[in-house]
Scaffold this active site. Structure first.
Site, short mmCIF file in Angstrom:
data_model
loop_
_atom_site.label_atom_id
_atom_site.label_comp_id
_atom_site.label_asym_id
_atom_site.label_seq_id
_atom_site.Cartn_x
_atom_site.Cartn_y
_atom_site.Cartn_z
CE LYS A 43 -6.40 -1.78 5.37
NZ LYS A 43 -7.74 -2.04 4.80
NE ARG A 47 -3.47 -2.31 2.84
CZ ARG A 47 -3.16 -3.47 3.40
NH1 ARG A 47 -1.93 -3.65 3.87
NH2 ARG A 47 -4.04 -4.44 3.50
CG HIS A 100 -5.77 -9.34 1.23
ND1 HIS A 100 -5.99 -9.65 -0.10
CD2 HIS A 100 -5.72 -7.98 1.28
CE1 HIS A 100 -6.09 -8.54 -0.81
NE2 HIS A 100 -5.93 -7.52 0.01
CG HIS A 130 -5.12 0.45 -3.06
ND1 HIS A 130 -4.07 0.89 -2.30
CD2 HIS A 130 -6.00 -0.13 -2.19
CE1 HIS A 130 -4.29 0.60 -1.03
NE2 HIS A 130 -5.45 0.00 -0.94
CE1 TYR A 175 -6.50 -6.90 -6.91
CE2 TYR A 175 -6.59 -8.06 -4.82
CZ TYR A 175 -6.44 -6.89 -5.53
OH TYR A 175 -6.24 -5.71 -4.86
NE ARG A 183 -3.18 -3.79 -1.18
CZ ARG A 183 -2.56 -4.60 -0.33
NH1 ARG A 183 -1.24 -4.66 -0.33
NH2 ARG A 183 -3.23 -5.34 0.52
#
Length: 303
Positions: A176, A149, A274, A248, A283, A251
């Site tokens: 995160k 990110r 993730h 993004h 994706y 990414r």
């Protein structure tokens, strides 16, 4: 009383749960608006909160003078649920008034990835020997090589580049919640980083105070997320891609191109950081759609 509990909650998510300042600021905006609605309904203490108050607030967000998108309403409800769950855990509520309030159904939004040719054009648009161009090249090559990110990239320190003899074979990213992951760095990104670290960063750092930050601005301080996004957008304008970029974009392109190349979805999940493979599987839908379009165009009996 609710204002005081809101401040306690924001301290809790910032300190104990490690949420970023950006996330805490978003919680504050969402919850301040909710408390205004609650006060208008006569609820100024936790015990006065009801499902009806939460539902009415969500309806006003959707249908008020300035209607918000379903995604914004869903985010606001998520913020409210976190707050009311905290109030239950603290013993200030016996039941959670937000838990049964349904969030708006969101349309399936597929990430937009660049083609390999568009990525190459974007990266070529950062060519140059000036310190800023060397930095921009290193930043964009790193984003595409690692799927980081933009916020993760600007948070990097020089010591997060890991390898022998100064070569960045892998990089340590903090996602995160402060979750750490190690991601390989390809040869193009390694070369761009080496050029930046040797020929540009020392010149930039001379303009400011000593900092461990990897990417620096013109004044020698850590590059901001906003400036990193401006760098990406400026490169896109020079490359004349004809598509709209987002922070993004690199990414999304990283993940899509890996899956198109045969990478396992769980490997891509790990590289992207993730928490759930379901997020990464978005994706696979993108690549499946691309294959279906190619089939429909190329096969004589597809139409």
């Amino acid at each position: 009383m609710l204002d005081r509990e809101l401040e306690r909650y924001l301290r809790h998510v910032a300190i104990e749960r490690g949420r970023s300042p950006h996330t805490v600021a978003a919680y504050r905006r969402d919850l301040t608006a909710f408390l205004v609605s609650a006060a208008a309904a006569g609820a100024t203490v936790p015990a006065a909160l009801t499902p009806a108050i939460v539902t009415d607030h969500a309806r006003r967000l959707r249908e008020g003078d300035h209607p918000q998108a379903a995604s914004s309403v869903a985010r606001a409800l998520s913020s409210i649920r976190g707050f009311t769950r905290f109030l239950v855990e603290e013993g200030l509520l016996t039941t959670d008034p937000a838990v049964e309030v349904p969030a708006p159904k969101l349309p399936a939004r597929l990430p937009k990835a660049l083609t390999i040719e568009q990525v190459e054009a974007l990266l070529s648009a950062t060519d140059g020997d000036e310190p800023a161009r060397l930095r921009d090249k290193a930043l964009l090559e790193l984003l595409y090589a690692t799927g980081a990110r933009v916020s993760e990239a600007v948070d990097l320190n020089v010591d997060d580049l890991i390898g022998e003899d100064g070569a960045a074979d892998v990089i340590r990213l903090f996602g995160k919640g402060g979750k750490q992951r190690i991601v390989p760095v390809g040869s193009y990104a390694r070369a761009a980083l080496d050029a930046y670290l040797v020929r540009a960063r020392p010149l930039m750092s001379a303009h400011g105070r000593a900092t461990p930050a990897l990417f620096l601005g013109v004044r020698g301080a850590r590059l901001s997320r906003q400036n990193a996004w401006l760098i990406i957008r400026a490169a896109g304008e020079r490359a004349q891609l004809g598509v709209e970029l987002s922070p993004h974009s690199m990414r999304h392109s990283f993940a899509t191109h890996l899956l198109q190349g045969g990478a396992d979805v769980r490997v891509v999940q790990e590289l992207l950081g993730h928490a759930s493979v379901a997020t990464t599987q978005i994706y696979t839908k993108v690549t499946a759609d691309a294959l279906r379009d190619m089939y429909a165009t190329a096969h004589p009996r597809a139409r």
